[in-house]
Motif scaffolding. Structure first.
Motif, PDB file in Angstrom:
ATOM      1  N   GLY A  95       0.535  -1.355  -0.196  1.00  0.00           N
ATOM      2  CA  GLY A  95       0.081   0.263  -0.303  1.00  0.00           C
ATOM      3  C   GLY A  95       0.728   0.998   0.161  1.00  0.00           C
ATOM      4  O   GLY A  95       0.623   2.310  -0.262  1.00  0.00           O
ATOM      5  N   MET A  96       1.906   1.427   0.983  1.00  0.00           N
ATOM      6  CA  MET A  96       2.796   2.062   0.851  1.00  0.00           C
ATOM      7  C   MET A  96       3.206   2.484  -0.528  1.00  0.00           C
ATOM      8  O   MET A  96       4.059   3.282  -1.247  1.00  0.00           O
ATOM      9  CB  MET A  96       3.732   2.542   2.236  1.00  0.00           C
ATOM     10  N   SER A  97       3.959   1.981  -0.931  1.00  0.00           N
ATOM     11  CA  SER A  97       4.912   1.385  -2.215  1.00  0.00           C
ATOM     12  C   SER A  97       3.738   2.481  -3.458  1.00  0.00           C
ATOM     13  O   SER A  97       4.353   3.046  -3.742  1.00  0.00           O
ATOM     14  CB  SER A  97       4.746   0.369  -3.093  1.00  0.00           C
ATOM     15  N   ILE A  98       2.181   2.786  -3.853  1.00  0.00           N
ATOM     16  CA  ILE A  98       1.550   2.574  -4.622  1.00  0.00           C
ATOM     17  C   ILE A  98       1.404   3.836  -4.008  1.00  0.00           C
ATOM     18  O   ILE A  98       1.385   4.890  -5.373  1.00  0.00           O
ATOM     19  CB  ILE A  98       0.255   2.008  -4.974  1.00  0.00           C
ATOM     20  N   CYS A  99       1.134   4.362  -2.750  1.00  0.00           N
ATOM     21  CA  CYS A  99       1.281   5.902  -2.325  1.00  0.00           C
ATOM     22  C   CYS A  99       2.235   6.978  -2.594  1.00  0.00           C
ATOM     23  O   CYS A  99       1.942   7.765  -3.212  1.00  0.00           O
ATOM     24  CB  CYS A  99       0.917   5.819  -0.741  1.00  0.00           C
ATOM     25  N   LEU A 100       3.236   6.322  -2.143  1.00  0.00           N
ATOM     26  CA  LEU A 100       4.752   6.861  -2.321  1.00  0.00           C
ATOM     27  C   LEU A 100       5.311   7.283  -3.917  1.00  0.00           C
ATOM     28  O   LEU A 100       5.704   7.715  -4.417  1.00  0.00           O
ATOM     29  CB  LEU A 100       5.625   6.101  -1.540  1.00  0.00           C
ATOM     30  N   THR A 101       4.659   6.690  -4.863  1.00  0.00           N
ATOM     31  CA  THR A 101       4.695   5.954  -5.796  1.00  0.00           C
ATOM     32  C   THR A 101       4.153   7.562  -6.934  1.00  0.00           C
ATOM     33  O   THR A 101       4.197   7.956  -7.684  1.00  0.00           O
ATOM     34  CB  THR A 101       4.746   4.796  -6.695  1.00  0.00           C
ATOM     35  N   SER A 102       2.830   7.151  -6.264  1.00  0.00           N
ATOM     36  CA  SER A 102       1.650   8.372  -6.481  1.00  0.00           C
ATOM     37  C   SER A 102       2.718  10.039  -6.209  1.00  0.00           C
ATOM     38  O   SER A 102       2.109  11.178  -7.188  1.00  0.00           O
ATOM     39  CB  SER A 102       0.520   7.397  -5.818  1.00  0.00           C
ATOM     40  N   LEU A 103       2.538   9.829  -5.020  1.00  0.00           N
ATOM     41  CA  LEU A 103       3.693  11.044  -4.189  1.00  0.00           C
ATOM     42  C   LEU A 103       4.215  10.879  -4.804  1.00  0.00           C
ATOM     43  O   LEU A 103       4.778  13.361  -5.418  1.00  0.00           O
ATOM     44  CB  LEU A 103       3.601  11.058  -3.118  1.00  0.00           C
ATOM     45  N   LEU A 104       5.195  11.026  -5.635  1.00  0.00           N
ATOM     46  CA  LEU A 104       6.649  11.370  -6.048  1.00  0.00           C
ATOM     47  C   LEU A 104       6.177  11.769  -7.468  1.00  0.00           C
ATOM     48  O   LEU A 104       6.893  12.536  -7.570  1.00  0.00           O
ATOM     49  CB  LEU A 104       7.341   9.861  -6.270  1.00  0.00           C
ATOM     50  N   SER A 105       4.777  10.730  -8.061  1.00  0.00           N
ATOM     51  CA  SER A 105       4.843  12.026  -9.785  1.00  0.00           C
ATOM     52  C   SER A 105       4.304  12.658  -9.909  1.00  0.00           C
ATOM     53  O   SER A 105       4.549  13.872 -10.193  1.00  0.00           O
ATOM     54  CB  SER A 105       3.940  10.696  -9.910  1.00  0.00           C
ATOM     55  N   CYS A 106       3.277  13.255  -8.328  1.00  0.00           N
ATOM     56  CA  CYS A 106       2.602  14.796  -8.064  1.00  0.00           C
ATOM     57  C   CYS A 106       3.821  15.650  -7.693  1.00  0.00           C
ATOM     58  O   CYS A 106       3.673  16.585  -8.512  1.00  0.00           O
ATOM     59  CB  CYS A 106       1.606  13.737  -7.208  1.00  0.00           C
TER      60      CYS A 106
END
Length: 306
Positions: free
Chosen positions: A93-104
């Motif tokens: 769950g953290m992986s998808i959240c952080l990857t999304s945060l990184l792109s934003c």
């Protein structure tokens, strides 16, 4: 062991061989940069966290499967299963959240649109609290799955059971089984949609930069090029996630249509879901000049000592 088990075990061992040292390399490289350099950036914090959760995901998912299949024994008890699967769910769950945060966040860095300036400043100040909130959210969300995770099938187990080979996740009825699946699919699609939206915006900004590059003063070109390279690295990371996410969820949606999914389908889903955790450090290292420099220096120092 039969051919299927050999291929499966070899595949997960390969993911461990790439993922564990790869993520450790990213983590320690950024820690060294943070301690001995003044060039540590906010995106480095996100990438360090991504490498950490991916490392945890590989250890908590690939290692138990390869150990169980290699030895052919059930070596985990109920507590082990609850800890292992809870840890994996949180890290995924953290992986998808952080990857999304990184792109934003990368979009906010490269955009020159005045509308985003205020948000860029807020994100720069609040990045660490945001990451901590994501940790807290995922730790809370997945806590309810702990009681339904077992090492062995119970006498009251229902047909809506996920057989992970080394552990079992037992849902009480069809509604909890499909509801759980649809909830996480919705969550994943929301974050992946955010990734795609941010990545599309990054591509648009990079295209505008390319058109305007002749009008930029020479002193600013290097800065623009550095931003563009960082943005392209993020795009590659997001593209890898989206591709593997699509494969993962194809298998997951299929699993939701039947009570007891075949083990080979569950294994394939877990394998592709774990690929991002193992392959992402390869992309991070290959696209980060500072990490490559640290590795080169370490290799040269090692050779000089021999």
């Amino acid at each position: 062991m039969d051919v299927q088990t050999i291929l499966k075990t070899s595949g997960f061992i390969l993911l461990e061989t790439v993922g564990i040292p790869g993520n450790l390399t990213v983590i320690f490289s950024f820690l060294i940069i943070m301690l001995y350099s003044n060039k540590f950036m906010m995106t480095d914090i996100i990438l360090t966290n991504i490498a950490f959760v991916n490392l945890v995901a590989v250890i908590s998912r690939c290692v138990p499967i390869s150990i169980t299949d290699f030895h052919g024994l059930k070596i985990f008890d109920d507590i082990d299963c609850k800890v292992i699967l809870y840890t994996y769910r949180v890290s995924r769950g953290m992986s998808i959240c952080l990857t999304s945060l990184l792109s934003c966040y990368q979009f906010l860095i490269i955009t020159s649109n005045s509308r985003w300036v205020a948000l860029k400043k807020i994100m720069a100040r609040s990045l660490c609290p945001v990451i901590l909130c994501l940790w807290g959210l995922n730790l809370f969300i997945y806590s309810w799955t702990i009681p339904i995770t077992y090492a062995k099938l119970k006498s009251n187990s229902t047909e809506y059971t996920l057989n992970l080979n080394f552990c079992f996740v037992v849902f009480q009825n069809y509604f909890s089984y499909t509801g759980n699946g649809l909830l996480y699919i919705l969550r994943d699609f929301s974050f992946v949609g955010l990734m795609i939206l941010a990545s599309g915006s990054i591509i648009s900004v990079l295209h505008q930069h390319k058109i305007q590059v002749e009008n930029i003063r020479k002193s600013n070109i290097n800065g623009r090029m550095a931003e563009s390279k960082a943005a392209k690295a993020v795009l590659l990371l997001v593209a890898l996630y989206v591709i593997l996410f699509g494969i993962d969820n194809f298998f997951w949606i299929y699993c939701l249509t039947i009570p007891r999914a075949p083990l080979i389908i569950l294994d394939a889903r877990v394998f592709f879901a774990s690929c991002y955790s193992s392959l992402s450090p390869v992309l991070i290292i290959s696209n980060n000049k500072r990490i490559r420099k640290k590795l080169k220096n370490a290799i040269n120092n090692n050779r000089s000592e021999k």
